[in-house]
Design a protein around this motif. Structure first.
Motif: not given
Length: 602
Positions: A20-21, A83-86, A94-95, A361-363
């Motif tokens: 993970k980043w 944006r990256m948290k979302k 929350e994101y 849920g990840k983009t």
């Protein structure tokens, strides 16, 4: 990763942290993020006190520009983080809320900063030069001012600019309407898939269906998609027509020679670059015709059709390439770029730049992102295929370009233009491809790699140039006062397909509707940059491999230059002159050689 079903998409909590980043380096808590928003708002209020005072002194001019940079840097950080948290998991409310708040703050702050550019253009050029001599702190803005004054003749009076700004929402209508038709309203029906079950055709599934080994599936998907666009052809033609008219209106309003001139002016690109691209690609169409003949023979069909263009002509490489192995392949491929580049690449692998695996849920897809102050992060959805290895090389190309730029340039020049944005990513892919072709002895693997490379050339140079020609033709028609009717658009598009693909393929009648599904046409004169960037990258990668350290040094300096010069100049210094036809010509000669080799292997 832990899961009872190895095919199930894992939850984010089930993925090891090393894959993970590490966004905590940006903000250790939400409170810290909120605090930056407060600071941004305070500084935005502070800067408004300088309205109508920018030209009073060298000090006030520097203070505003420096404060603008400070605000923009923090604003970028706030937006990028949210944006990256979302993107980690789009379902987390929350994101979602953080991302929405960040967007609102951007709009709020930009409106407070909007007085700066109009006021700057009102300061006489000689006054600015005088201030720069008086205050050395302003020297960093030298190229910024040069660019401002270059564009000044196209900036209108304050009232006219205000009027155009108010037109913004209306002028975006064609793009918004097309987006609603294309993403929400249009339905493509169902077909019978490879396994004999009903499959709904969607935008997302269409490419997968076109890659099917079952020709009947490909044909059915093709017809389902384009018949749906044909049913909407008059509405979409009207929408695209008004988009083109909008481009022409703004070009005239800002005193440009044409819509194409207006678009290229933002990057200071000569019109000849656009025309050279089209002319040079069209002079190499015989190589595309030969590739079509090769594809027809490889697929063993009596007639090659438009729906046969995407299915692989060789067997897919089934070998799984775990991420750790993929990293090593990328490192081997990029080794010619030298120790400094490789050390930074390793830093990215070791220090949490990359979000590797898919989770719930990840983009989807992949990107390189980040702020001036952050690491140049990479989002992947790595699936252990050779294509994913190329994606890793591609996105790390973007990220190292960003890293070099941000490490070398002040914030004012801390990003690069779209015209050069795909160069570093494609250089990486080209170097990796060259390494794999050089080290691969397996004939089937070699055929797969060649097929992959040939499709990149077809999709990025030939296809995007055909799009660029279509855009040029549509805008020129409107500029001459001619109507863009549905029939005109279909006839032009059918003719272009016939010209670009030749006689070795049946130009199915429904392909005349493809223009109706291309969202890029609502952001005119953008796609040519894919073709020029790809061509420049092929030329640079060949120089790196053939000329050694001298070529590497010039290339690294290009990566460091960010936005500190015009893109054409940056590429010239790197060793590629895009005002000439040689880079495109050279790239397409490479394509011709690849076709010849593939012909020998098939």
């Amino acid at each position: 990763m832990k899961s009872n079903n190895e095919n199930a998409i894992p939850k984010r909590s089930e993925i090891e942290d090393k894959y993970k980043w590490n966004l905590e380096k940006m903000y250790s808590s939400k409170d810290e993020w909120e605090k930056d928003i407060e600071t941004i708002r305070e500084k935005a209020n502070e800067i408004t006190q300088y309205a109508e005072k920018l030209g009073e002194s060298a000090d006030s001019l520097y203070t505003v520009l420096n404060l603008d940079d400070e605000i923009s840097r923090k604003l970028e950080n706030v937006f990028v983080y949210a944006r990256m948290k979302k993107d980690e998991d789009n379902r987390v409310t929350e994101y979602q809320a953080m991302s929405d708040k960040a967007q609102s703050v951007v709009v709020e702050v930009q409106s407070k900063l909007s007085f700066i550019t109009p006021e700057l253009t009102q300061i006489p050029e000689e006054t600015v030069h005088k201030y720069m001599k008086e205050d050395e702190r302003l020297s960093v803005y030298g190229f910024f001012f040069d660019e401002l004054f270059r564009q000044k003749k196209h900036i209108l009076s304050k009232n006219e600019e205000n009027l155009l700004a108010q037109m913004g929402e209306i002028s975006s209508a064609p793009k918004s309407i097309f987006s609603m038709i294309n993403n929400a309203d249009i339905k493509f029906g169902t077909i019978i898939g490879e396994e004999g079950k009903e499959v709904e055709v969607t935008q997302g599934r269409y490419t997968t269906l076109l890659k099917s080994t079952d020709r009947r599936v490909r044909k059915d998907a093709f017809e389902a998609l384009y018949k749906s666009y044909e049913a909407q052809k008059n509405t979409i033609a009207s929408t695209l027509g008004y988009s083109v008219k909008k481009d022409v209106f703004y070009a005239k309003a800002r005193k440009y020679k044409s819509a194409l001139d207006a678009s290229l002016s933002s990057d200071n690109i000569p019109l000849s670059v656009y025309d050279n691209l089209i002319d040079t690609v069209e002079s190499h169409l015989p190589s595309m015709y030969k590739y079509m003949e090769l594809r027809k023979a490889a697929l063993k069909v009596d007639e090659l059709h438009m729906y046969d263009l995407y299915t692989p002509i060789v067997k897919e490489m089934k070998a799984k390439i775990p991420f750790e192995e993929g990293k090593e392949l990328v490192k081997d491929g990029l080794a010619p770029l030298g120790k400094e580049y490789m050390d930074i690449l390793q830093k990215g692998f070791d220090e949490g730049w990359i979000d590797v695996y898919e989770n719930e849920g990840k983009t989807s897809g992949a990107y390189s992102f980040g702020s001036y102050e952050s690491a140049p992060y990479v989002l992947l959805n790595y699936q252990n295929t050779i294509n994913d290895v190329f994606t890793l090389a591609h996105e790390m190309g973007h990220s190292l370009h960003s890293y070099y730029t941000r490490s070398t340039q002040p914030y004012t020049y801390g990003s690069y233009k779209i015209f050069v944005a795909e160069v570093a990513s494609t250089v990486n892919e080209s170097l990796l491809m060259n390494h794999l072709l050089k080290t691969t002895t397996d004939k089937e693997k070699r055929k797969y790699l060649l097929n992959h490379y040939l499709e990149q050339f077809r999709g990025t140079i030939y296809r995007q140039t055909m799009f660029a020609k279509f855009e040029k033709m549509t805008h020129e028609m409107v500029e001459k006062g001619q109507a863009l009717t549905t029939d005109t658009l279909c006839d032009m598009y059918r003719h272009l397909n016939k010209k670009y693909f030749g006689d070795n393929i049946v130009i199915d009648d429904l392909i005349k509707m493809e223009w109706a599904r291309i969202p890029h046409f609502y952001n005119a004169f953008y796609v040519y940059k894919y073709a020029t960037g790809f061509s420049a990258a092929i030329s640079l990668s060949n120089q790196i491999l053939n000329d050694g350290q001298g070529a590497v040094d010039k290339y690294i300096n290009f990566l460091k230059s960010g936005g500190s010069d015009y893109p054409i100049n940056q590429l010239k210094k790197a060793g590629v002159d895009m005002t000439k036809t040689e880079p495109i010509d050279s790239a397409l000669k490479t394509f011709g050689k690849l076709v010849d080799e593939m012909e020998q292997l098939i």
